[in-house]
Design a protein around this motif. Sequence first.
Motif, mmCIF file in Angstrom:
data_model
loop_
_atom_site.group_PDB
_atom_site.id
_atom_site.type_symbol
_atom_site.label_atom_id
_atom_site.label_comp_id
_atom_site.label_asym_id
_atom_site.label_seq_id
_atom_site.Cartn_x
_atom_site.Cartn_y
_atom_site.Cartn_z
ATOM 1 N N VAL A 244 1.615 28.310 12.880
ATOM 2 C CA VAL A 244 3.083 28.301 12.881
ATOM 3 C C VAL A 244 3.590 28.555 11.468
ATOM 4 O O VAL A 244 2.924 28.229 10.485
ATOM 5 C CB VAL A 244 3.646 26.951 13.404
ATOM 6 N N TYR A 245 4.786 29.148 11.377
ATOM 7 C CA TYR A 245 5.378 29.448 10.071
ATOM 8 C C TYR A 245 6.078 28.215 9.513
ATOM 9 O O TYR A 245 6.771 27.505 10.238
ATOM 10 C CB TYR A 245 6.373 30.602 10.197
ATOM 11 N N ILE B 84 6.139 21.770 18.747
ATOM 12 C CA ILE B 84 7.091 22.585 17.983
ATOM 13 C C ILE B 84 8.405 21.820 17.784
ATOM 14 O O ILE B 84 8.991 21.845 16.697
ATOM 15 C CB ILE B 84 7.353 23.944 18.694
ATOM 16 N N THR C 78 9.820 20.875 14.146
ATOM 17 C CA THR C 78 11.138 21.401 13.794
ATOM 18 C C THR C 78 12.047 20.247 13.377
ATOM 19 O O THR C 78 12.819 20.357 12.434
ATOM 20 C CB THR C 78 11.766 22.134 15.009
ATOM 21 N N VAL D 256 8.530 23.216 10.273
ATOM 22 C CA VAL D 256 8.192 24.493 10.897
ATOM 23 C C VAL D 256 9.458 25.261 11.271
ATOM 24 O O VAL D 256 10.447 24.669 11.684
ATOM 25 C CB VAL D 256 7.327 24.196 12.167
ATOM 26 N N LYS E 4 10.742 27.393 13.949
ATOM 27 C CA LYS E 4 10.332 27.768 15.308
ATOM 28 C C LYS E 4 10.776 29.184 15.678
ATOM 29 O O LYS E 4 10.206 29.817 16.559
ATOM 30 C CB LYS E 4 10.844 26.749 16.333
ATOM 31 N N VAL F 239 4.965 31.560 17.312
ATOM 32 C CA VAL F 239 3.717 30.787 17.292
ATOM 33 C C VAL F 239 2.582 31.753 17.601
ATOM 34 O O VAL F 239 2.733 32.633 18.448
ATOM 35 C CB VAL F 239 3.738 29.716 18.405
ATOM 36 N N CYS G 10 -1.576 31.778 18.611
ATOM 37 C CA CYS G 10 -2.596 30.833 19.060
ATOM 38 C C CYS G 10 -3.933 31.509 19.332
ATOM 39 O O CYS G 10 -3.971 32.620 19.851
ATOM 40 C CB CYS G 10 -2.141 30.205 20.370
#
Length: 458
Positions: free
Chosen positions: A12-13, A167, A171, A176, A178, A182, A184
């Motif tokens: 995740v960013y 998430i 958040t 993160v 969102k 994402v 995976c």
Amino acid sequence: MSKFKCGLEIHVYIDVSKTNQKLFCCCEVNSKAKPNTNICPVCTAQPGSKPALPNKEAVEKVIKTALMFGCKINKELVWQRKHYSWPDLPTGYQKTMSGSYAVPVGEKGSFLGIGITEVHLEEDPARWDPVSGSVDYNRSGYSLIEIVTDPDFRDVEKVREWLKALIKTLTYVKAVNKNMGVKCDVNVSIPPKYGRTEIKNVNSFKSIVRAIEYEISRQQKEVSKGKRIEQQTRAWDDKEGTTKFMRSKEQALDYRFIPDPDLPIVEIKTSFLSEIKKSLPESPDIKAKKITKQGVSKDTAEILAGDLHVINFLDKHKSLDVVWLSNWLRKELLRVLNLEGKDFEEINFKEKNLLELITLWKNKDISPEIGRSLLEELAKKDFSPKQKVEKENLQSIKGESELETFAQQAIKEGKKAVEDYKKGSEKALNSLVGLVMKKTKGKASPSKVKEILKILLK
Ligand SMILES: [Zn+2]
């Protein structure tokens, strides 16, 4: 669904909204920018360029993430080079905290019933379009968190719900972003041998569920033919909805991990760590455990704790009866949020008005039918449920004699249903209940009506 084991590697960013900078240079993080406009010699790996010290905000956010899982936080973090040749990687290696010599940021945690193996920090590669061959380096050097779970999933639907909750939680603590998506990798294995298959590049909640389902049935077919499931890596094809063979254990990539000589060890000072701890709410696992001890079922506790806005609301108003309110939030509020496709914090009602409705409902001043329609209205537009109930005379009919009158009328009108009920049809009784509910304009309690009808029809 048959038996299987599943674990996830989630990328995740990081929400770097304070600095708005990449991990090792000052280039802007902006997912809407035109291709190759937020780049510099560092993130495009020009000869002689060296990375700056890692963005402190990114380090802070990855620690926050690990703490929300109750992980042990390591004090000295080591950067490594993970080598592979791919057009999206201008240096020929990715700077990461995962790999052979790595010390992860956090390890041995848990999130809503699933074990967390490790939490890492790493840089994102560029975006490569294999069709046109073009590379956009804007994304090169964005800060990523990698979360590795234990192979604890046994239920495909749970994977989707769990990821959503993950998430939401990250958040909530602003760790993160969102909106940036994402990514995976999914590990799936089935009995009897549990030969592990890794599926790469699954990029939406929906695709993750599809990929797991496809892979389980593919492996079952192999096993039924008497074949063994060998350890291998497969690629997810979203268009076709299938996984395709990429490489076997023997062909596994050698990433030639080495500690990165350009980057010093990141030392996590105790004072820095305790400051971050102070800024965080209790983790969902702790919240869930607390209300389970008060009598809420484990299942409901985990669902509510997956949304910190909802569980905080419960915490604040648990004097109302924590078990009743937990069940109400799960059954009624989450249903309406789902209907609206919104999160709790996105709904525009005043807390006072939601509480009014809950109190009317709990005290049986309104019937669940009226309550449901008021809640659906409230989710669209804010108003005072108490005032509306008084003004439109929506109070529930509690008087037994009044209900009896309606029930008598229904019995007179529904002769066929009465006959069928006497022959043993439960459905016929329900249709009589429906008739009474209609007569009361939904202002009666169906279970109470049923009781009265049963007595009258004895
Ligand atoms: Zn740059």
